[in-house]
Motif scaffolding. Structure first.
Motif, mmCIF file in Angstrom:
data_model
loop_
_atom_site.group_PDB
_atom_site.id
_atom_site.type_symbol
_atom_site.label_atom_id
_atom_site.label_comp_id
_atom_site.label_asym_id
_atom_site.label_seq_id
_atom_site.Cartn_x
_atom_site.Cartn_y
_atom_site.Cartn_z
ATOM 1 N N SER A 91 44.789 30.113 39.635
ATOM 2 C CA SER A 91 45.826 29.218 39.676
ATOM 3 C C SER A 91 47.288 29.949 39.971
ATOM 4 O O SER A 91 47.690 30.543 39.062
ATOM 5 N N LYS A 96 46.916 28.929 47.715
ATOM 6 C CA LYS A 96 45.773 28.075 47.912
ATOM 7 C C LYS A 96 44.867 28.405 49.260
ATOM 8 O O LYS A 96 43.845 28.109 49.180
ATOM 9 N N HIS A 154 44.038 35.023 43.291
ATOM 10 C CA HIS A 154 43.972 33.754 44.066
ATOM 11 C C HIS A 154 43.217 33.904 45.311
ATOM 12 O O HIS A 154 42.717 34.703 46.080
ATOM 13 N N TYR A 165 42.928 28.024 35.862
ATOM 14 C CA TYR A 165 43.855 28.921 35.174
ATOM 15 C C TYR A 165 43.394 30.088 34.503
ATOM 16 O O TYR A 165 42.125 29.887 34.107
ATOM 17 N N PRO A 194 41.690 25.677 41.838
ATOM 18 C CA PRO A 194 41.675 27.150 41.322
ATOM 19 C C PRO A 194 41.827 27.023 39.844
ATOM 20 O O PRO A 194 42.333 25.886 39.123
ATOM 21 N N GLU A 251 49.751 28.545 39.432
ATOM 22 C CA GLU A 251 50.398 28.002 38.403
ATOM 23 C C GLU A 251 51.161 29.178 37.220
ATOM 24 O O GLU A 251 52.165 28.566 36.611
#
Length: 687
Positions: A350, A467, A346, A323, A321, A352
């Motif tokens: 990401s 993910k 997604h 950012y 993935p 994150e």
């Protein structure tokens, strides 16, 4: 005369068609071999949940003498017979596919073998493994007059053992015992191979135990050993009104789940008749016994295929993935979101970014409060750690934890206790309603004012599933959305008069009505001769009122395109009813999970993201959220996502009026929406 089709497809039969589409991925030779094994595991896991919840519910209706016919035309008795027949056929097809996949894996050097086929060194290694690792964990459980039949846990693997004492013959009644195959140990055991060999050989744990079963019964001779597995009713029945502490009540109910009424008994092939009758008598199950020619519970294939080192050529290429570009070059996410809304897609982008946002909020001295919902989180959630850190930094942290998230109840109880110990305010939602909305609110002091930053999503705050699932998230500092977000948390955590939502649609009070109004508005556009178009993407569509409203719009001339991954009770393509409706389902590498809605609205296009499927439970018994996307650029991006899904002609299946799905046909070139990398990575409209 041909029987006239019902206006609706039955929900449970539609679900079986969905699982058949999952099976199709396991049968597809263009799918990498280890990925095909994973799809076989998903078929098993899906069937387990279906049996323990949906089929169990029908069983309850039968025992209660319930005979009412549902809106799709089925009585519980008629549906029960149809489901047992179709699931039996599905299991047969699953195991034929399993044998084919294992043969092909064997040619590639991944071999699942039996103890009888081991060489001398492998046999010695397995002998050591059994005596040192397996034997100490095993507990033989005899059944006789002094020892009652033990509790058989749901979805655990057991061996039924028949034994004779010394000097006894076939004329004597055998002794009966069961042995649980310990789930704490790996289901498969890798065998030692020759040095530098790339071949990977395994045996199943139950085969190993069966080989050494005599070591558990000294003085007795085992003459029949067969695997079996029981599925119990797993639906929680809570009296929330009478529960002084919902957390404790759910913990009690989870313990009761172990004693749920048996729904399905799976047995190995050629099961000894005496052992089978004992099981059926003791477990009080007779009408749903399935004999399986192969290993019981193929869900082990998920870990087997995922954890096996090497063999990357038998898997999908790894996806890393990226950012989100809008947030990549900044140390201050608040500054970026203050200036513009940001969409996340997604698993291509990401998760994150969400974790980093909460971490920044936890450490920022100007952040006064953090509020979020938590439905399903991962085992090692960085979000939970950040929330605990924020509470330790003196911020007001409120977390709405849904304890009733099916099969995640125990994990969520653990998170709730951890958050409470850290000083967070933990709320369990409203009585009788699951909190399924996905929303995060950060309140920040900026000069002499307070600003609200919001993240709204279609999927859970779970870094693992982010993910594996396709989902959409929206970061915004829009004041209207911020105001609605505050009001939503106030309604869930405290007492609040009904709120006039400015942007949100919130279930159970209002979301369905908003959806119905949006469909009605498109109908009026069509009746006035204006182009009218609806595109909706969801996991399931089963609410009768929503389906009827779509039928009305179709008859008025509205073009309706639905992308429904799983259950769909709407019957498309029926003349004078739904001839303007097409329904598609995409089952591919990632689980399609985002809920999106597009309405043309006479040219003033609107796009919404939502946590809610169009099911009765989502619209009437859950706290759900639908949020508009105000930014024109982001709306265009989401329309791109929807259009790409509609153009898929590789993994898409179209629902026909028969209730069956056929491969989608269209376009000269193959379009596989999840793999159109160049189009996915440019899905965001620039400017």
């Amino acid at each position: 005369m041909m029987k006239q089709l019902s206006r609706y497809v039955n929900r449970d039969l539609s679900w079986l068609e969905f699982n058949r589409r999952v099976m199709a991925e396991a049968k597809d030779h263009s799918v990498p071999l280890l990925e095909r094994a994973k799809f076989l595991a998903i078929v098993s896991s899906n069937l387990d949940e279906f049996m323990s919840v949906r089929v169990a519910g029908i069983q309850d209706q039968l025992k209660a003498g319930f005979t009412k016919i549902d809106f799709t035309g089925y009585s519980p008795a008629g549906l029960w017979k149809r489901l047992l027949k179709r699931t039996g056929q599905m299991v047969g097809e699953q195991y034929r596919t399993y044998r084919e996949v294992m043969r092909e894996l064997s040619r590639k050097g991944i071999v699942l073998t039996t103890v009888a086929e081991l060489n001398a060194s492998q046999s010695a290694a397995m002998d050591t493994y059994f005596r040192e690792i397996v034997f100490p964990v095993l507990t033989p459980m005899a059944v006789d007059q002094s020892r009652p039949f033990p509790l058989v846990h749901t979805k655990e693997l057991y061996l039924a053992v028949l034994l004779r004492g010394e000097g006894e013959t076939e004329a004597d009644e055998p002794y009966f015992a069961i042995v649980q195959v310990p789930s704490i140990l790996p289901r498969y055991v890798r065998l030692p191979g020759r040095a530098n060999s790339k071949k990977a050989t395994f045996i199943l744990l139950e085969d190993l135990i069966q080989t050494y079963i005599d070591t558990l019964f000294n003085g007795y001779t085992p003459f029949a050993v067969h695997p079996f597995r029981l599925t119990r009713n797993a639906d929680l029945t809570l009296n929330e009104e009478g529960a002084e502490d919902l957390l404790e009540e759910i913990e009690k109910e989870l313990r009761r789940r172990r004693w749920g009424i048996p729904v399905r008994l799976e047995t190995g092939a050629s099961f000894h008749p005496y052992a089978l009758e004992r099981l059926k008598e003791e477990l009080e199950i007779d009408d749903h016994v399935i004999e399986i020619d192969g290993p019981l519970d193929l869900s082990f294939l998920m870990k087997f295929a995922s954890a096996l080192p090497g063999f990357d050529d038998l898997r999908y290429p790894r996806l890393e993935p990226v950012y989100p570009a809008e947030l990549e070059e900044t140390d201050d996410m608040f500054e970026v979101i203050r200036q513009r809304d940001v969409l996340l897609y997604h698993p291509y982008e990401s998760f994150e970014a969400v974790t980093d946002f909460v971490q920044q909020a936890a450490a920022d001295p100007d952040v006064l409060a953090i509020k979020m919902t938590m439905y399903r989180v991962s085992g090692q959630s960085a979000l939970v750690q950040s929330l605990a850190e924020a509470a330790g930094n003196g911020k007001q942290v409120t977390v709405v934890v849904e304890l009733k998230a099916r099969f995640d109840e125990e994990r969520n109880i653990a998170w709730a206790r951890q958050l409470e110990k850290a000083g967070c305010h933990v709320v369990y939602g409203l009585v009788g309603l699951k909190t399924h909305a996905k929303i995060l609110l950060v309140v920040r002091r900026e000069g002499n004012t307070l600003r609200r930053y919001v993240h709204v999503a279609t999927g859970n705050y779970n870094d693992i599933t982010a993910k594996l699932y396709t989902d959409i998230g929206l970061f915004t500092a829009h004041p209207v959305i911020g105001g609605d977000a505050s009001a939503l948390f106030n309604e869930v955590t405290g007492y609040s008069a009904p709120y006039e939502w400015q942007a949100f649609g919130v279930a159970p009070a209002g979301l369905k009505e908003i959806l119905l109004d949006l469909i009605d508005r498109e109908k009026e556009h069509a009746l006035a001769g204006r182009p009218a178009h609806i595109i909706a993407k969801m996991n399931s569509l089963s609410n009768q009122e929503m389906i009827d409203k779509l039928y009305e719009a179709s008859k008025a001339g509205v073009t309706i395109e639905l992308i429904v991954r799983g259950v769909c009770c709407l019957r498309p393509g029926v003349p004078d009813l739904s001839e303007n409706i097409r329904v598609f389902s995409i089952v591919d590498r990632f689980l399609e999970h985002s809920r999106l809605l597009y309405v043309r609205n006479g040219g003033d296009e609107q796009v919404y993201i939502s946590s809610a499927d169009w099911m009765t439970r989502n619209l009437t018994r859950r706290i759900e959220l639908m949020c508009p996307v105000f930014d024109q650029r982001l709306r265009s991006s989401l329309i791109n996502v929807l259009q790409l899904s509609l153009q898929d002609n590789v993994k898409s299946r179209e629902l026909k009026s028969s209730g069956l799905y056929e491969p989608t046909v269209g376009g000269a070139d193959p379009v596989r929406s999840q793999f159109q990398a160049e189009r996915i990575h440019s899905w965001k409209i620039q400017g």
